[in-house]
Design a protein around this motif. Structure first.
Motif, PDB file in Angstrom:
ATOM      1  N   GLY A   1      39.400  46.726  31.216  1.00  0.00           N
ATOM      2  CA  GLY A   1      39.724  45.542  31.994  1.00  0.00           C
ATOM      3  C   GLY A   1      38.587  45.156  32.933  1.00  0.00           C
ATOM      4  N   ARG A   2      38.418  43.846  33.156  1.00  0.00           N
ATOM      5  CA  ARG A   2      37.334  43.384  34.028  1.00  0.00           C
ATOM      6  C   ARG A   2      37.572  43.783  35.490  1.00  0.00           C
ATOM      7  NH1 ARG A   2      36.674  39.839  37.587  1.00  0.00           N
ATOM      8  NH2 ARG A   2      38.708  38.888  37.180  1.00  0.00           N
TER       9      ARG A   2
ATOM     10  N   ASP B   1      44.839  44.612  33.172  1.00  0.00           N
ATOM     11  CA  ASP B   1      43.840  43.810  33.878  1.00  0.00           C
ATOM     12  C   ASP B   1      44.541  42.680  34.647  1.00  0.00           C
ATOM     13  OD1 ASP B   1      41.494  42.748  34.800  1.00  0.00           O
ATOM     14  OD2 ASP B   1      40.626  42.326  32.835  1.00  0.00           O
TER      15      ASP B   1
END
Length: 323
Positions: free
Chosen positions: A244-245, A154
């Protein structure tokens, strides 16, 4: 990372990262792409498949691409900590040694012991902890030891570095119909998808493939936000505790869907590839498993790319797979 969104990822940025990766002193390889038809692999659908051999990459997996871009944008000789089940940790350790950085890898206890030993051989410290404790230990290293956290999936620089793989694909097959990529935290899938879509391949369908027992991106797509879960899979490299964002945002924008494969299908894929002369680890075999089990929609007569993302598997591990 908090200010970074999918809008931050531009074609110019990815092209710049591609140049950084290709010139990296870490020796990143432009890996071969070979036609499935030139192998002894079985194929039950009439289509044209190209296989991208990232199992031949420097350090044995695609991870060196993102690491090359990350380290190029950090001060030399820094003190870095990361979390990894193996492949990112290996590339991180390799780069740390080259750049004279102090490094530490926090690994899940479920990761193969052989990968811990390999990472330590580069002079990097390893701490093995339960998967649920990974971020707690990383945060302790940041706060108490003043180390900088490099995220293994991320991270904008990492994703941009991974996008170099997508650009290499387009140099061989300029307008693929389908691209199939493994997915753990989503960094590779996000980078490849962004590179292909931002290069103008609007009609290309890109699929991520996750293990059934570690399907954080699949669940994130369902719940429309990045989520975590108690992951468990033979493909430890595809089993981080959460999606992950930034990868989630990019995958939402550019990825057609997430396909799930079972651990048994992954095991069979590893064995099938090995019999064809291709040494590919479980995490690197997921995309192949999805294609081999006809899980990708509408493959008939299409131009398809299958990415074999890593080959870090030892003889002792291979002995556990069916003949």
């Amino acid at each position: 990372m908090d200010e970074t969104s999918a809008d931050s990822v531009t074609l110019d940025m990815l092209r710049e990262a591609r140049e950084t990766v290709s010139r990296s002193p870490l020796g990143v390889i432009n890996t071969p792409m070979i036609p499935w038809s030139q192998t002894t692999l079985p194929l039950s659908v009439s289509c044209n498949i190209q296989i991208k051999l990232e199992n031949l990459q420097r350090t044995g997996s695609f991870k060196i691409r993102g690491v090359a871009n990350q380290f190029a944008r950090r001060p030399k000789g820094g003190r870095f900590v990361t979390m990894s089940a193996g492949n990112y940790g290996k590339s991180f350790a390799y780069a740390s040694k080259h750049y004279g950085s102090q490094g530490k890898v926090v690994m899940p206890e479920t990761a193969p012991e052989s990968k811990s030993i390999l990472i330590q051989s580069f002079g990097v410290e390893v701490e093995r902890v339960p998967t649920s404790c990974l971020m707690n230990v990383v945060n302790r290293c940041v706060q108490d030891d003043n180390m900088t956290f490099l995220h293994s999936y991320d991270d904008l620089d990492l994703i941009a570095g991974h996008a170099s793989l997508g650009m290499e694909v387009l140099e061989v097959l300029p307008e693929p119909d389908v691209v199939v990529v493994c997915c753990g935290g989503g960094g590779l899938l996000a980078g490849v998808a962004a590179a292909i879509k931002l290069s103008g391949c609007d009609k290309t369908r890109i699929y991520g493939v996750e293990p059934e027992g570690a399907c954080t991106m699949y669940k994130s797509f369902t719940e429309k936000k990045p989520v975590g879960m108690d992951t468990k899979s033979i493909a430890s490299g595809l089993a981080p505790p959460f999606a992950g964002r930034l990868p989630y945002e990019l995958c939402q924008r550019y990825v057609e869907g997430i396909i799930l494969v079972s651990d048994e299908e992954i095991k069979t894929a590893v064995s099938t590839l090995y019999r064809a002369g291709l040494v590919v680890e479980p995490s690197g075999s997921a995309a192949f498993a999805a294609i081999d089990n006809n899980k990708i929609p509408d493959m008939e007569e299409k131009n398809i790319v299958c990415i074999l993302s890593g080959g870090n598997i030892g003889k002792d591990e291979l002995a556990n797979f069916p003949d």
